[in-house]
Design a protein around this motif. Structure first.
Motif, PDB file in Angstrom:
ATOM      1  N   TRP A  79      39.136  52.578  36.305  1.00 21.93           N
ATOM      2  CA  TRP A  79      40.031  51.616  36.744  1.00 21.93           C
ATOM      3  C   TRP A  79      40.940  50.732  35.818  1.00 21.93           C
ATOM      4  O   TRP A  79      40.458  50.575  34.650  1.00 21.93           O
ATOM      5  CB  TRP A  79      38.952  50.469  37.537  1.00 21.93           C
ATOM      6  N   LEU A  80      42.110  50.474  36.117  1.00 20.46           N
ATOM      7  CA  LEU A  80      43.112  49.866  35.223  1.00 20.46           C
ATOM      8  C   LEU A  80      43.788  48.951  35.984  1.00 20.46           C
ATOM      9  O   LEU A  80      44.256  49.106  37.076  1.00 20.46           O
ATOM     10  CB  LEU A  80      43.856  50.843  34.603  1.00 20.46           C
ATOM     11  N   PRO A  81      43.914  47.517  35.442  1.00 24.68           N
ATOM     12  CA  PRO A  81      44.849  46.829  36.030  1.00 24.68           C
ATOM     13  C   PRO A  81      46.509  47.280  36.054  1.00 24.68           C
ATOM     14  O   PRO A  81      47.042  47.692  34.909  1.00 24.68           O
ATOM     15  CB  PRO A  81      44.797  45.378  35.096  1.00 24.68           C
ATOM     16  N   ASP A  82      47.104  47.265  37.089  1.00 26.51           N
ATOM     17  CA  ASP A  82      48.233  48.047  37.376  1.00 26.51           C
ATOM     18  C   ASP A  82      49.444  47.309  37.058  1.00 26.51           C
ATOM     19  O   ASP A  82      50.455  47.258  36.487  1.00 26.51           O
ATOM     20  CB  ASP A  82      48.582  48.538  38.610  1.00 26.51           C
ATOM     21  N   GLY A  83      49.429  45.836  37.214  1.00 28.75           N
ATOM     22  CA  GLY A  83      50.424  44.893  36.847  1.00 28.75           C
ATOM     23  C   GLY A  83      51.576  44.921  37.707  1.00 28.75           C
ATOM     24  O   GLY A  83      52.708  44.391  37.514  1.00 28.75           O
ATOM     25  N   LEU A  84      51.681  45.718  38.787  1.00 30.16           N
ATOM     26  CA  LEU A  84      52.520  45.833  39.838  1.00 30.16           C
ATOM     27  C   LEU A  84      52.400  44.817  40.976  1.00 30.16           C
ATOM     28  O   LEU A  84      53.285  44.200  41.537  1.00 30.16           O
ATOM     29  CB  LEU A  84      52.742  47.190  40.273  1.00 30.16           C
ATOM     30  N   ALA A  85      51.354  44.663  41.414  1.00 33.47           N
ATOM     31  CA  ALA A  85      50.950  43.745  42.800  1.00 33.47           C
ATOM     32  C   ALA A  85      50.931  42.268  41.893  1.00 33.47           C
ATOM     33  O   ALA A  85      50.504  42.172  40.978  1.00 33.47           O
ATOM     34  CB  ALA A  85      49.658  44.166  43.418  1.00 33.47           C
ATOM     35  N   SER A 125      34.232  33.680  33.697  1.00 39.14           N
ATOM     36  CA  SER A 125      33.354  35.040  34.053  1.00 39.14           C
ATOM     37  C   SER A 125      34.385  35.746  35.026  1.00 39.14           C
ATOM     38  O   SER A 125      35.295  35.267  35.344  1.00 39.14           O
ATOM     39  CB  SER A 125      31.879  34.298  34.844  1.00 39.14           C
ATOM     40  N   ARG A 126      33.718  36.800  35.234  1.00 40.87           N
ATOM     41  CA  ARG A 126      34.642  37.694  35.836  1.00 40.87           C
ATOM     42  C   ARG A 126      33.688  38.857  36.833  1.00 40.87           C
ATOM     43  O   ARG A 126      32.430  39.003  36.409  1.00 40.87           O
ATOM     44  CB  ARG A 126      35.450  38.700  35.072  1.00 40.87           C
ATOM     45  N   GLN A 127      34.052  39.377  37.832  1.00 46.12           N
ATOM     46  CA  GLN A 127      33.463  40.157  38.724  1.00 46.12           C
ATOM     47  C   GLN A 127      34.362  41.193  39.302  1.00 46.12           C
ATOM     48  O   GLN A 127      35.666  40.937  39.485  1.00 46.12           O
ATOM     49  CB  GLN A 127      32.422  39.569  39.807  1.00 46.12           C
ATOM     50  N   HIS A 128      33.919  42.484  40.013  1.00 48.57           N
ATOM     51  CA  HIS A 128      34.909  43.461  40.298  1.00 48.57           C
ATOM     52  C   HIS A 128      34.321  43.666  41.810  1.00 48.57           C
ATOM     53  O   HIS A 128      33.302  43.891  42.148  1.00 48.57           O
ATOM     54  CB  HIS A 128      34.888  44.655  39.360  1.00 48.57           C
ATOM     55  N   VAL A 129      35.515  44.023  42.541  1.00 47.52           N
ATOM     56  CA  VAL A 129      35.090  44.315  43.997  1.00 47.52           C
ATOM     57  C   VAL A 129      36.173  45.440  44.436  1.00 47.52           C
ATOM     58  O   VAL A 129      37.220  45.534  43.880  1.00 47.52           O
ATOM     59  CB  VAL A 129      35.339  43.140  44.843  1.00 47.52           C
ATOM     60  N   LEU A 130      35.675  46.171  45.643  1.00 47.35           N
ATOM     61  CA  LEU A 130      36.732  47.060  46.132  1.00 47.35           C
ATOM     62  C   LEU A 130      37.431  46.382  47.456  1.00 47.35           C
ATOM     63  O   LEU A 130      36.728  45.547  48.092  1.00 47.35           O
ATOM     64  CB  LEU A 130      35.847  48.344  46.827  1.00 47.35           C
ATOM     65  N   VAL A 183      42.805  36.969  41.140  1.00 50.70           N
ATOM     66  CA  VAL A 183      42.609  38.405  41.853  1.00 50.70           C
ATOM     67  C   VAL A 183      43.645  39.095  41.203  1.00 50.70           C
ATOM     68  O   VAL A 183      45.041  39.142  41.470  1.00 50.70           O
ATOM     69  CB  VAL A 183      42.467  38.457  43.195  1.00 50.70           C
ATOM     70  N   VAL A 184      43.345  40.178  40.350  1.00 46.27           N
ATOM     71  CA  VAL A 184      44.128  41.018  39.952  1.00 46.27           C
ATOM     72  C   VAL A 184      43.889  42.526  40.419  1.00 46.27           C
ATOM     73  O   VAL A 184      42.730  42.900  40.509  1.00 46.27           O
ATOM     74  CB  VAL A 184      43.956  41.181  38.505  1.00 46.27           C
ATOM     75  N   ALA A 228      42.048  49.577  47.187  1.00 44.72           N
ATOM     76  CA  ALA A 228      42.014  49.673  45.718  1.00 44.72           C
ATOM     77  C   ALA A 228      41.009  48.826  45.276  1.00 44.72           C
ATOM     78  O   ALA A 228      39.978  48.495  45.968  1.00 44.72           O
ATOM     79  CB  ALA A 228      43.547  49.179  45.114  1.00 44.72           C
ATOM     80  N   GLY A 229      40.710  48.648  43.944  1.00 41.27           N
ATOM     81  CA  GLY A 229      39.858  47.868  43.273  1.00 41.27           C
ATOM     82  C   GLY A 229      40.571  46.423  42.985  1.00 41.27           C
ATOM     83  O   GLY A 229      41.757  46.446  42.964  1.00 41.27           O
ATOM     84  N   ALA A 230      39.690  45.489  42.648  1.00 43.51           N
ATOM     85  CA  ALA A 230      40.203  43.918  42.343  1.00 43.51           C
ATOM     86  C   ALA A 230      39.309  43.544  41.107  1.00 43.51           C
ATOM     87  O   ALA A 230      38.252  43.752  41.005  1.00 43.51           O
ATOM     88  CB  ALA A 230      40.481  43.216  43.420  1.00 43.51           C
ATOM     89  N   LEU A 231      39.912  42.596  40.360  1.00 44.49           N
ATOM     90  CA  LEU A 231      39.259  42.010  39.213  1.00 44.49           C
ATOM     91  C   LEU A 231      39.659  40.504  39.507  1.00 44.49           C
ATOM     92  O   LEU A 231      40.686  39.982  39.702  1.00 44.49           O
ATOM     93  CB  LEU A 231      39.914  42.062  37.793  1.00 44.49           C
ATOM     94  N   ILE A 232      38.336  39.927  39.678  1.00 43.66           N
ATOM     95  CA  ILE A 232      38.242  38.539  40.170  1.00 43.66           C
ATOM     96  C   ILE A 232      37.940  37.699  38.855  1.00 43.66           C
ATOM     97  O   ILE A 232      36.742  38.013  38.273  1.00 43.66           O
ATOM     98  CB  ILE A 232      37.382  38.212  41.140  1.00 43.66           C
TER      99      ILE A 232
END
Length: 503
Positions: A377-383, A424-429, A457-458, A414-418
């Motif tokens: 998984w990679l932050p896309d930077g588009l959205a 702190s951070r967490q990941h969700v679908l 949210v990224v 997609a996936g998301a980084l909060i």
């Protein structure tokens, strides 16, 4: 005889021991083709007689007659030209030239992955090489007269196994070493980069044999010359030698490990002034040992690791080609042979790793990816980045968010980084995003903890490497630059044909 090897040869002489009786000459001849593994391992002449003065063996001559062919003459001439002996214990060359750090040291890792695009848009990937090839490109040319010897050295060792140093693993002597010392003090606290060479294995007619040349050697480069130092063990701040040091070494000398390698391509060398030359030399080295996989790695989301964002000093670029659709217009049933559209978006990222721990962590990431095999998984930077407007409990299946054009960019799974306000951070679908009293982002996985208002949210994209060869640019032994290109993968989905109605 049908056997290739003569195990035992027994020759008897019937004579009584008399003073002055002796065997002046013993001659044995073997008429056979030269073959791998042929040789005399042990010769023990015996005389079955009582000891008497003057009885002995003066000389034993064993002569091997082999066929003289054109290939044998060419090999013999090549060995004489290169000055190398054909037996395993022959001395090997050492590439004892300094790397010019005015340009980075390029280390290339090459995997090989077969990628097949299925009709459903998914990919079937198969790793053809589990251990990557390793190529190292040196830059020589320091304005010294000794650099002009690189061309002569390559003329003697091109295509032959030699010992090559690893400048990006170099250590510096903190105290001078005298002749005969059994240890070298280096200015390093953690030596996690020193690798021990693998055993020297060769394929013969008898199978895989170890020639026993697995010694651990180091190259000591001083201003007045260089020397080889056999190593016994490596500790934090100390290199223990297997043999006493041949010559004294001053403070500041560079010590780097040696590995087996071969230069199989011609080097790009240019002569600047008479006696001074420089250029690039590329060598194929033995594979590096596996990195430490027990380091704290990346978090997992749906079984895939989440890689960090690239370096924003160089703006990350994205090549988005939209959707590609191919349809089968044959008279057959188009539903069976039709190709669904898939995205062809690629992300260019550039990472900087500093310190031994961070470098080892990045090596572990690359070894897990194995070229184009593994996904991440990679932050896309588009959205656009969304902001949480209301606190969400772990049992909630949605997030109240706000942002511009959220339904246009967040409508696909997609996936998301909060990112929480406290760091702190967490990941969700995520699933889809629609407008309901502002904006609602539907989740496909549960939350690990409560999400406070004001969190960001990224969006994450499911990607894999778009190339099998990864170049590591070593600017210093503690700083490496890794440019990568990743390709977005489609969301896994099936291609099920609906049941046909019976008439």
């Amino acid at each position: 005889m049908t056997d290739r090897r003569l195990a035992t040869g027994l020759t008897e002489t019937a004579a009584g021991p008399q003073p002055g009786a002796a065997l002046a000459l013993l001659r044995a001849e073997a008429l056979a083709r030269p073959d791998s593994g042929s040789g005399v391992t042990h010769l023990a002449p015996e005389t079955l007689a009582r000891p008497a003065p003057g009885v002995g063996l003066a000389r034993a001559v064993i002569e091997v007659l082999r066929r003289d062919t054109a290939a044998a003459a060419m090999v013999a001439g090549a060995l004489e030209a290169f000055g190398e002996a054909p037996w395993p214990q022959a001395p090997r060359g050492v590439f004892a030239f300094r790397h010019d750090w005015a340009e980075p040291l390029v280390e290339r890792l090459e995997w090989q992955t077969a990628v097949t695009r299925l009709a459903s848009g998914n990919e079937a990937r198969q790793a053809l090489r589990l251990v990557p090839r390793r190529l190292l490109t040196y830059h020589v040319g320091h304005g010294r007269a000794s650099d002009a010897l690189v061309a002569d050295w390559l003329a003697d060792h091109l295509g032959h196994m030699a010992l090559w140093p690893l400048p990006h693993r170099a250590l510096t002597l903190s105290r001078p070493a005298a002749q005969g010392d059994d240890a070298l003090a280096v200015a390093s606290v953690s030596i996690v980069a020193w690798e021990r060479p693998a055993a020297d294995l060769h394929l013969t007619y008898a199978g895989v044999e170890d020639w026993g040349d697995d010694a651990w050697r180091a190259l000591v480069l001083a201003p007045d010359g260089w020397q080889l130092a056999p190593l016994d063990s490596v500790e934090a701040g100390t290199l223990w030698l297997a043999a006493p040091l041949a010559r004294a070494v001053p403070v500041g000398a560079a010590v780097m490990p040696l590995v087996w390698g071969m230069a199989s391509e011609a080097a790009d060398l240019a002569q600047w002034v008479p006696g001074v030359a420089g250029g690039r030399v590329t060598a194929s080295l033995t594979p590096a040992p596996l990195p430490d996989m027990d380091l704290p790695g990346d978090p997992l989301l749906d079984g895939l690791p989440v890689w960090p964002e690239g370096n924003w000093r160089d703006d990350p670029s994205v090549t988005a080609q939209g959707m590609v659709t191919r349809q089968d217009l044959s008279p057959a049933d188009p539903w069976v042979r039709r190709d669904d559209p898939w995205p062809t978006t690629t992300f260019q990222r550039r990472y900087l790793a500093t310190g031994p721990q961070n470098i080892e962590r990045w090596r572990a990431r690359l070894y897990r990816a194995q070229g184009r095999l593994g996904a991440c998984w990679l932050p896309d930077g588009l959205a656009p980045v969304l902001r949480v407007t209301a606190e969400a409990d772990p049992g909630d299946g949605f997030l109240r968010v706000t942002g511009e054009d959220i339904s246009a960019f967040w409508h696909r799974p997609a996936g998301a980084l909060i990112l929480h306000p406290d760091g702190s951070r967490q990941h969700v679908l995520t699933a889809t995003c629609h407008r309901d009293q502002g904006g609602v982002l539907v989740l496909r996985s549960g939350l690990d903890a409560a999400v406070p208002a004001g969190s960001r949210v990224v969006r994450l994209a499911r990607c894999r490497l778009d190339h099998d060869a990864v170049d590591l640019y070593w600017h210093t032994p503690a700083l490496v630059e890794i440019p990568l290109t990743l390709r977005q993968l489609p969301e896994p989905r099936g291609q099920q044909r609906p049941p046909r109605e019976e008439y």
